[in-house]
Design a protein around this motif. Structure first.
Motif, PDB file in Angstrom:
ATOM      1  N   GLU A 105       0.828  -1.207   0.000  1.00 63.60           N
ATOM      2  CA  GLU A 105       0.000   0.000   0.000  1.00 63.60           C
ATOM      3  C   GLU A 105       0.866   1.262   0.000  1.00 63.60           C
ATOM      4  OE1 GLU A 105      -0.423  -2.581   1.906  1.00 63.60           O
ATOM      5  OE2 GLU A 105      -2.411  -3.378   1.375  1.00 63.60           O
ATOM      6  N   ARG A 106       1.958   1.248   0.766  1.00 66.25           N
ATOM      7  CA  ARG A 106       2.858   2.411   0.789  1.00 66.25           C
ATOM      8  C   ARG A 106       3.527   2.602  -0.571  1.00 66.25           C
ATOM      9  NH1 ARG A 106       7.292   2.603   3.881  1.00 66.25           N
ATOM     10  NH2 ARG A 106       7.454   0.347   4.174  1.00 66.25           N
ATOM     11  N   LEU A 160       2.253   1.722  -3.487  1.00 66.35           N
ATOM     12  CA  LEU A 160       1.245   2.245  -4.410  1.00 66.35           C
ATOM     13  C   LEU A 160       0.961   3.715  -4.147  1.00 66.35           C
ATOM     14  CD1 LEU A 160      -1.243  -0.773  -4.519  1.00 66.35           C
ATOM     15  CD2 LEU A 160       0.416  -0.075  -6.271  1.00 66.35           C
ATOM     16  N   GLU A 161       1.081   4.136  -2.909  1.00 62.90           N
ATOM     17  CA  GLU A 161       0.901   5.550  -2.598  1.00 62.90           C
ATOM     18  C   GLU A 161       1.986   6.383  -3.276  1.00 62.90           C
ATOM     19  OE1 GLU A 161      -0.415   9.160  -1.196  1.00 62.90           O
ATOM     20  OE2 GLU A 161      -1.443   7.222  -1.328  1.00 62.90           O
ATOM     21  N   ARG A 184       1.098   6.765  -6.912  1.00 61.04           N
ATOM     22  CA  ARG A 184      -0.306   7.151  -7.078  1.00 61.04           C
ATOM     23  C   ARG A 184      -0.576   7.948  -8.356  1.00 61.04           C
ATOM     24  NH1 ARG A 184       2.118  10.015  -3.219  1.00 61.04           N
ATOM     25  NH2 ARG A 184       2.169  12.301  -3.333  1.00 61.04           N
ATOM     26  N   ASP A 185       0.433   8.632  -8.902  1.00 60.30           N
ATOM     27  CA  ASP A 185       0.213   9.436 -10.102  1.00 60.30           C
ATOM     28  C   ASP A 185       0.433   8.643 -11.389  1.00 60.30           C
ATOM     29  OD1 ASP A 185      -0.387  11.701  -8.597  1.00 60.30           O
ATOM     30  OD2 ASP A 185       1.717  12.310  -8.467  1.00 60.30           O
ATOM     31  N   GLY A 235      -7.144  -0.002  -4.943  1.00 57.39           N
ATOM     32  CA  GLY A 235      -7.354   1.226  -5.708  1.00 57.39           C
ATOM     33  C   GLY A 235      -6.784   1.176  -7.106  1.00 57.39           C
TER      34      GLY A 235
END
Length: 205
Positions: free
Chosen positions: A57-58, A60-61, A64-65, A95
């Motif tokens: 998750e980190r 993918l953060e 994120r763009d 997401g």
């Protein structure tokens, strides 16, 4: 950047740069994006690395763009284990908006693959892939064209032609040379699943 212009003939007005991630960590991706993020269009989390990556998750953060897609080989594992619904929920929970559908290592009946593309395209932007990762499997050019058209019509946004990471299968010979001349296909009929990267486009959703 240098304080002068030097035209090297490099343009960013066409094509897509699709980057393969082999399991880099968060800090590594921060460095990659800082130095070359402007030139990256799509990030693929190769094979099954996303399934075993700590702190996904980190990661993918940080990304994120960028559109992120999990490799098609992992999709094939999910298909073989009959976990497609769980896979969809996992992607949605992360997401992710893109998905890759391929059959380069696991045999998927041709019509079933087209159904899967249509099904996933209702909820995701689909990148499909045609061809085999087996360097001994060769298909005639007309078959590649036929499969690409079928998968676009089924809902794929881009269709990738198999080449393996090292460019030794699919549209390439084991020597790394691109296949340019028509050759007789070995193996099953054109109605079966492709067994073997430029992309063809379909309007985004």
């Amino acid at each position: 950047m240098p304080g002068f212009e030097l035209d090297l003939g490099i343009r960013r007005d066409g094509g897509i740069t699709h980057v393969l991630d082999k399991g880099l960590g968060v800090r590594a991706w921060e460095d990659v994006l800082e130095t070359s993020g402007d030139y990256i269009d799509i990030v693929k989390l190769g094979w099954g690395t996303a399934f075993v990556t700590r702190g996904l998750e980190r990661k993918l953060e940080v990304l994120r763009d960028k559109p992120v897609v999990i490799g098609g080989t992992f999709f094939e594992v999910v298909y073989a284990r009959e976990r497609l619904d769980e896979y969809k929920r996992w992607l949605a929970g992360l997401g992710l908006t893109h998905v890759e559908i391929s059959d380069g290592t696991v045999e998927i009946p041709r019509e079933r693959k087209l159904e899967l593309i249509e099904e996933f395209a209702r909820d995701f932007t689909v990148l499909s892939e045609v061809g085999s990762k087996d360097s001994d499997v060769v298909y005639a050019p007309y078959e590649w064209v036929e499969w690409i058209k079928e998968e676009k019509d089924a809902g794929a946004w881009k269709v990738i032609t198999e080449a393996r990471e090292g460019g030794t299968a699919g549209i390439f010979r084991p020597s790394g040379e691109m296949r340019r001349r028509r050759r007789r296909r070995r193996g099953s009929s054109s109605s079966s699943a492709p067994r073997s990267t430029s992309a063809t486009s379909r309007p985004t959703k």
